[in-house]
Design a protein around this motif. Structure first.
Motif, PDB file in Angstrom:
ATOM      1  N   CYS B 109       0.835  -1.199   0.000  1.00  0.00           N
ATOM      2  CA  CYS B 109       0.000   0.000   0.000  1.00  0.00           C
ATOM      3  C   CYS B 109       0.874   1.255   0.000  1.00  0.00           C
ATOM      4  O   CYS B 109       0.517   2.273  -0.590  1.00  0.00           O
ATOM      5  CB  CYS B 109      -0.953  -0.005   1.196  1.00  0.00           C
ATOM      6  N   ASP B 112       1.693   1.844  -3.481  1.00  0.00           N
ATOM      7  CA  ASP B 112       0.538   2.411  -4.205  1.00  0.00           C
ATOM      8  C   ASP B 112       0.454   3.920  -4.071  1.00  0.00           C
ATOM      9  O   ASP B 112       0.269   4.630  -5.057  1.00  0.00           O
ATOM     10  CB  ASP B 112      -0.774   1.827  -3.653  1.00  0.00           C
ATOM     11  N   THR B 115       3.128   5.867  -6.018  1.00  0.00           N
ATOM     12  CA  THR B 115       3.305   5.614  -7.447  1.00  0.00           C
ATOM     13  C   THR B 115       2.367   6.499  -8.271  1.00  0.00           C
ATOM     14  O   THR B 115       1.155   6.261  -8.293  1.00  0.00           O
ATOM     15  CB  THR B 115       3.016   4.131  -7.765  1.00  0.00           C
ATOM     16  N   SER B 118      -0.908   5.376 -10.203  1.00  0.00           N
ATOM     17  CA  SER B 118      -1.704   4.382  -9.482  1.00  0.00           C
ATOM     18  C   SER B 118      -3.046   5.018  -9.121  1.00  0.00           C
ATOM     19  O   SER B 118      -3.143   6.218  -8.908  1.00  0.00           O
ATOM     20  CB  SER B 118      -0.964   3.945  -8.213  1.00  0.00           C
ATOM     21  N   ARG B 119      -4.086   4.177  -9.067  1.00  0.00           N
ATOM     22  CA  ARG B 119      -5.416   4.675  -8.677  1.00  0.00           C
ATOM     23  C   ARG B 119      -5.383   5.341  -7.311  1.00  0.00           C
ATOM     24  O   ARG B 119      -6.219   6.173  -6.981  1.00  0.00           O
ATOM     25  CB  ARG B 119      -6.366   3.473  -8.526  1.00  0.00           C
ATOM     26  N   ARG B 120      -4.472   4.917  -6.509  1.00  0.00           N
ATOM     27  CA  ARG B 120      -4.439   5.410  -5.132  1.00  0.00           C
ATOM     28  C   ARG B 120      -3.206   6.266  -4.855  1.00  0.00           C
ATOM     29  O   ARG B 120      -2.774   6.405  -3.726  1.00  0.00           O
ATOM     30  CB  ARG B 120      -4.519   4.236  -4.154  1.00  0.00           C
ATOM     31  N   TRP B 121      -2.650   6.822  -5.894  1.00  0.00           N
ATOM     32  CA  TRP B 121      -1.526   7.741  -5.738  1.00  0.00           C
ATOM     33  C   TRP B 121      -1.953   8.880  -4.802  1.00  0.00           C
ATOM     34  O   TRP B 121      -2.977   9.505  -4.994  1.00  0.00           O
ATOM     35  CB  TRP B 121      -1.098   8.302  -7.100  1.00  0.00           C
ATOM     36  N   THR B 126      -6.063   4.561   2.124  1.00  0.00           N
ATOM     37  CA  THR B 126      -6.054   3.241   1.506  1.00  0.00           C
ATOM     38  C   THR B 126      -5.703   2.160   2.529  1.00  0.00           C
ATOM     39  O   THR B 126      -5.164   2.450   3.599  1.00  0.00           O
ATOM     40  CB  THR B 126      -5.049   3.199   0.332  1.00  0.00           C
ATOM     41  N   GLU B 162     -11.986  -5.544  -6.802  1.00  0.00           N
ATOM     42  CA  GLU B 162     -10.860  -5.968  -5.952  1.00  0.00           C
ATOM     43  C   GLU B 162     -11.367  -6.694  -4.703  1.00  0.00           C
ATOM     44  O   GLU B 162     -10.831  -7.722  -4.305  1.00  0.00           O
ATOM     45  CB  GLU B 162     -10.033  -4.752  -5.513  1.00  0.00           C
ATOM     46  N   CYS B 178     -10.981   3.968  -2.322  1.00  0.00           N
ATOM     47  CA  CYS B 178     -10.138   4.681  -3.273  1.00  0.00           C
ATOM     48  C   CYS B 178     -10.615   6.124  -3.327  1.00  0.00           C
ATOM     49  O   CYS B 178     -11.650   6.456  -2.756  1.00  0.00           O
ATOM     50  CB  CYS B 178     -10.177   4.004  -4.642  1.00  0.00           C
TER      51      CYS B 178
END
Ligand SMILES: [Fe+3]
Ligand SMILES: [Mg+2]
Ligand SMILES: [Zn+2]
Ligand SMILES: [Zn+2]
Lengths: 336, 789
Positions: B109, B112, B115, B118-121, B126, B162, B178
């Motif tokens: 995580c 994540d 990055t 990433s969807r969760r940048w 998260t 997910e 998210c």
């Protein structure tokens, strides 16, 4: 001083001493009981208030009072905080052999004086003399009757959310005075007991704030003790403002040294009053106008009991709060 | 031969990704069947060959990273499953929920949120099955999203995919979220020049401001740990003059800038419980963080929010609990905004509600052993499996102590120690405790048969327990404070209910003893049921009662007067040897002592430390927090440069003698004489402090020797504990808050182990009053059985 029925001369001396001090009309015929005309009583109200208390204190005399004034004030105040006008007292004495006659004279004289001040008569009494060591100098038991005016319904269970909590002056004076008067603490401070009869003050208060809900004199256990009982009996929560508590600097000083709290110290001329918010200001003004209430203060407010029942909470200058709890007996250290 | 087995797995097996773990293993092994949560355990039905099933069992015994598997039992089942292995819906109904502690941010995580693309940048809330909030968001049982404070957030299509994919690390991670569907971040503060709440908060901190941050179990107040002015402001606004402040760092590298954690401490720091760990500070420690101490409380960024913020700020942050003076840590946004208005300059928060307050856990390596000092976020609610024999004992609810309140539920051979609740006398904490009690009872389903309380009648916890016992018509067991301290440690080290007696050394501030005096340095010979008082520190008065616990100079006077007499003490004051006693009301205190007015006798170890700190001029006139003087004394002792203080101070020791009532009594009189002489001779205070610690360890060890069997009397029955002989006494159990003192415990353990004694120390439960409830529970259970025989 000789005890029992032995010394007839002494016996007579003591009897005379009490009679002279307490009799309204000296040389009146001595009956086995005091006789109070019902008509006069009935004119003052519709209920008789009746209370009794025993007094034991060391030392017998202290700044601001002695065991005698304590006994008169204690009983008068127990009547007054019920809304009753004190009418008559009884006083019973247990004297130990060896008690100085001069001391007894002073105590009895100040009792009489105190009763006069309180507007009450000591109408009956008794004395017993016991061997030295069987009693600590002198014990006094006083009982009293008073009349409660019709419609007056002051009760420890009557406080309601929104009400205001008042006291008529500084906390802990009596307790601190006794501790200092014992002398063995070597505390070089002069603190006088607040010992005083509160009948007049209560009358003044009730005239100004007829909606007064609760009154209690804050003797043993201090103001904290009264508030704990009040919260419990009225099923409310009380929040006190630490900065609003009137305390003499000398008393603060003594408490600091001894590790005690003024809130828990005994008073002998202090009462806690709960009044509706609407009458709080007039009540406070009335108290402050009376000689025994010059330092009266609003010390807290009444709120709904929490989800887990009644409580007494003390809020400090920084807004921090802590719960005030009464020790079950002698205070034992709690900090681990 | 394909056959089906029903496999039951117990332990901490829920909320840790156990079911997807089973699913993945079953798929790898090509087993058919299903897995489901069954209240207190996980049930697996697996159809396959014996070899396949054995491989699965092997894996189940291990479990996923944060699970703690206690038992795996297998029974044959008649059903035959075909097709793919599936995850069945969980069921409510049984006892024990298997609800687990909150978990620190996991590496995946962390990757994540760092990055881009990433969807969760940069998403601060998260989590996955390996990390994130658990106990702090649970509102009901069983542990499902609907029973957490995540219930209001509806999963978006991507998150749902997910959540439903057993191969994904977010499979059934209840708080999965998210930026599109999850809770969002907010910032409230004076000027808000930045669009992004994280940027605004970063800006505020960098300018030296104080930020309130919503964490996992409550709000914190943060400021730059390197900004002396900001620290001073925070201290002034919080009315917290000297209590050490915890510091949060981004990673272990950042920690080494001003602290030197040992390997064991590094492991603790990186534990999934992410506790505050007290570690050695280096000379680079920013000023004002831990005045007078050589240790600092460190923790790593444990939520994505903390990680993102620390990365942006680029510096360590002070992270202290977000509360008004005297009030508990705020957990809801409204309270935080209101209560912290005079303290914080800005607020960084989010709309995921905190279900219950969980203070940061505190752990330390004490004499080489990881020790819990505060049982909070990340540790609670762990269940302690009790030794065999406890399972058949009746369930107990133990109410614990007052100043570090925590209760304990004991049932089915397990003890569940609640999280740290705080000081029951502080605002609202009593209500918090009652709420927590109701919470635990509904989440974990305990129906006690007995209530245990501390024997002190004025403990709030005692009164709470007494009320409960009346309301529910359950017997109330008052347990002596120091017996509970020792029993707690016995239980966590696997001593069964019929264990032979041990020697217990309980050292703390004060607790009420059966003789009505304030105990605090006691040797007990005890099993669970009975405690025989075998030794103690000699009594001294406690002038001012609890006031003496706040003003160490009172204890210095009490100790010196007792040891040397008032005349000698007065002379030393006149010589200027005792600055701590200058301008103090000594006459009044002596009168209190003489007349016994609010000066009860005590045998407190904590107050002995206070007095020594006062002698060495490192104790303030009035302590601002518990343990302040003792921690400074320990720090001073560590600064000693003499290898052997005892060679320099040979007279620095306790006398040991037997009292008329048969107690072995440690008398500190020679120690005080030696310490005063050493001070007069100008020997370094650090040497005296080290000598004191050494002498106490020595004295305690000598006391233990007196209680040990002589070869000649090993068969002598122990009169206090029928059925046992002195030969049984080979185990020494330590307890009480003083056992957090590394210098003392190191010396004591070395001495005791050199005598081939087994030494047991608190690790799971705090040595101090935070662990009392565990001891109360096991003592009561053991006694209850005795009563029913
Ligand atoms: Fe303790
Ligand atoms: Mg009375
Ligand atoms: Zn994760
Ligand atoms: Zn989503």
């Amino acid at each position: 001083m000789a005890h029992g029925g032995g010394g007839t001369a002494m016996r007579a001396l003591i009897d005379t001493l009490f009679l002279e001090a307490f009799s309204a009309t000296p040389h009146a015929p001595q009956e086995d009981q005091a006789r109070l005309p019902l008509e006069a009583l009935a004119a003052g109200g519709d209920r008789l208030a009746f209370t009794t208390d025993s007094f034991v204190v060391e030392p017998l005399e202290f700044p601001g009072g002695n065991i005698g004034t304590l006994a008169v004030c204690g009983t008068v105040n127990d009547l007054a905080v019920g809304g009753a006008r004190p009418v008559a007292l009884s006083a019973a004495f247990i004297l130990a052999e060896g008690l100085e006659l001069a001391c007894l004279r002073r105590i009895v004289a100040s009792m009489a004086e105190c009763a006069r001040e309180a507007g009450v008569r000591i109408v009956t009494g008794d004395t017993k003399v016991v061997p030295k060591g069987a009693c600590d100098g002198l014990y006094v038991t006083t009982s009293g009757v008073g009349i409660i005016p019709a419609g007056c319904n002051i009760s420890i269970a009557a406080a309601q959310p929104g009400d205001v909590v008042l006291v008529n002056g500084t906390l802990g004076d009596h307790g601190a005075a006794i501790l200092c008067a014992r002398g063995d603490l070597a505390l070089d401070v002069a603190i006088a007991s607040d010992c005083a009869p509160l009948g007049g003050l209560v009358e003044t208060l009730l005239a100004a704030a007829p909606g007064t809900r609760s009154l209690r004199d804050a003797t043993r256990g201090g103001v904290a003790g009264v508030l704990s009982e009040l919260a419990e009996a009225s099923a409310v929560s009380l929040t006190l403002d630490e900065t609003a508590l009137p305390v003499r600097p000398e008393v603060v000083g003594v408490c600091d040294i001894l590790g005690l709290e003024p809130l828990f110290l005994a008073n002998e001329g202090k009462l806690v009053a709960v009044v509706p918010q609407t009458e709080a200001e007039t009540a406070l003004a009335a108290l402050r106008a009376h000689p025994l209430g010059r330092q009266a203060a609003a010390i807290g407010t009444v709120g709904e009991a929490g989800p887990y029942g009644p409580s007494v909470v003390l809020r400090n200058a920084f807004g921090g709060r802590r719960t005030v709890t009464m020790p079950s007996g002698e205070q034992l250290p709690r900090i681990c | 031969m394909r056959a089906t087995e029903r496999i039951i797995v117990t332990g901490s097996v829920q909320g840790v990704g156990f079911r997807p773990f089973v699913w993945r293993k079953a798929h790898l092994l090509a087993l058919a069947g299903e897995v489901r949560n069954r209240g207190d355990h996980v049930e697996v039905l697996a159809t396959g060959t014996e070899a396949q099933r054995n491989s699965l069992i092997e894996a189940l015994r291990q479990g996923p990273p944060h699970a703690r598997v206690e038992t795996v039992t297998r029974t044959p089942d008649k059903r035959i499953f075909t097709g793919a292995f599936t995850i069945a819906t969980s069921e409510a109904g049984a006892l024990h929920s298997g609800i687990v502690p909150d978990l620190a941010l996991c590496p995946a995580c962390r990757a994540d949120i760092n990055t881009p693309g990433s969807r969760r940048w940069r998403y601060a809330l998260t989590c996955c099955t390996d990390c994130g909030p658990r106990f702090s968001i649970v509102t009901d049982f069983p542990y499902d999203r609907a029973n957490t404070t995540m219930a209001p957030f509806t999963l978006c299509a991507a998150c749902r995919a997910e959540y439903e994919n057993p191969a994904d690390r977010r499979f059934h991670a209840e708080p999965v979220a998210c930026p599109a569907c999850g809770p969002r971040l907010y910032y409230t503060g004076p000027a808000q020049p930045e669009e992004d709440p994280l940027d605004s908060a970063t800006h505020l901190l960098k300018q030296g401001g104080i930020l309130a941050i919503k964490g996992t179990g409550g709000y914190h107040l943060a400021c730059l740990a390197t900004d002396t002015a900001a620290i001073a402001t925070l201290r002034a606004r919080k009315h917290r003059p000297t209590k050490p402040l915890a510091v949060m760092v981004a990673n272990t590298d950042a920690a080494s800038a001003f602290a030197a954690p040992s390997a064991a401490e590094l492991l603790l720091l990186q534990d999934a419980s992410a506790p505050i760990v007290t570690v050695r500070a280096t000379s680079a420690l920013p000023e004002g963080l831990a005045p007078g101490l050589d240790r600092i409380g460190l923790m790593l960024a444990y939520t994505p929010l903390h990680a993102l913020l620390l990365a942006q700020v680029g510096q360590p942050l002070v992270m202290t609990s977000g509360n008004r003076s005297g009030a508990p840590q705020a957990i809801d946004d409204e309270t935080a905004l209101h209560d912290l208005a005079g303290i914080a300059d800005g607020w960084l928060y989010h709309d995921r509600r905190i279900a219950r307050r969980l203070d940061d856990s505190v752990r330390a390596v004490v004499a080489g052993q990881a020790t819990t000092l505060r049982h909070g976020r990340g540790l609670a609610p762990r269940r302690l499996p009790l030794p065999a024999g406890f399972a058949s004992l009746p369930p107990v609810l133990a109410m614990g102590g007052d100043l570090k309140a925590a209760f304990c539920l004991m049932q089915d051979g397990q003890a569940l120690l609640s999280h740290h609740l705080g000081d029951l006398h502080a605002e609202g904490v009593e209500n918090t405790a009652r709420q927590a009690l109701a919470d635990y009872r509904s989440l974990f389903g305990l129906t006690p048969a007995f209530i245990a309380v501390d024997a002190h009648p004025d403990y709030v916890s005692h009164r709470l327990g007494a009320t409960l016992s009346q309301q529910r018509a359950l017997p109330l067991h008052p347990i002596w404070h120091h017996h509970a301290h020792i029993a707690a440690c016995m239980a966590e080290h696997g001593l069964g209910p019929d264990t032979p007696p041990v020697i217990g050394l309980a050292l703390d501030g004060t607790g009420l003893g059966p003789d009505g005096t304030a105990w605090g340095c006691e040797a007990l010979v005890c099993d669970y049921r009975t405690a025989h008082h075998a030794g103690r520190l000699a009594h001294v008065p406690l002038p001012g009662g609890d006031r003496a616990a706040r003003e160490p100079w009172r204890m210095l006077l009490a100790h010196l007067d007792t040891a040397l007499g008032p005349d000698a003490t007065t002379r030393a004051v006149a010589q200027g040897l005792l600055p701590a006693l200058h301008n103090r009301p000594l006459h009044a205190l002596r009168a209190m002592i003489r007349t016994g007015l609010n000066a009860p006798p005590c045998s407190s170890a904590g107050r002995l430390f206070d007095a020594m700190a006062a002698l060495l001029d490192i104790a303030p006139e009035r302590l601002s927090h518990e343990g302040e003087a003792a921690m400074r004394l320990e720090t001073l002792a560590r600064q000693n440069t003499h290898m052997r203080p005892d060679s320099l101070l040979p007279d620095m020791r306790f006398a040991l003698a037997r009292t008329p009532d048969g107690l072995w009594e440690l008398n500190p009189a020679p120690l005080w004489k030696a310490a005063l002489t050493a001070k007069e001779r100008g020997i370094a205070a650090s040497t005296i402090a080290a000598g004191f610690h050494a002498a106490l360890a020595e004295g305690l060890a000598d006391l233990v020797v007196k209680l040990l069997p002589e070869p000649a009397d090993t068969q002598e029955p122990l009169s206090a504990l029928p059925g046992f002989t002195r030969a049984a006494l080979r185990t020494v159990v330590l307890g009480g808050g003083v056992m957090a003192n590394d210098v003392l415990v190191s010396a004591l353990v070395t001495r005791l182990e050199a005598m081939s004694l087994r030494v047991l120390r608190p690790a799971f439960a705090p040595p101090g009053d935070g662990g009392l409830a565990l001891g109360q529970a096991v003592v009561t259970a053991a006694r209850a059985r005795m009563e029913t025989i």
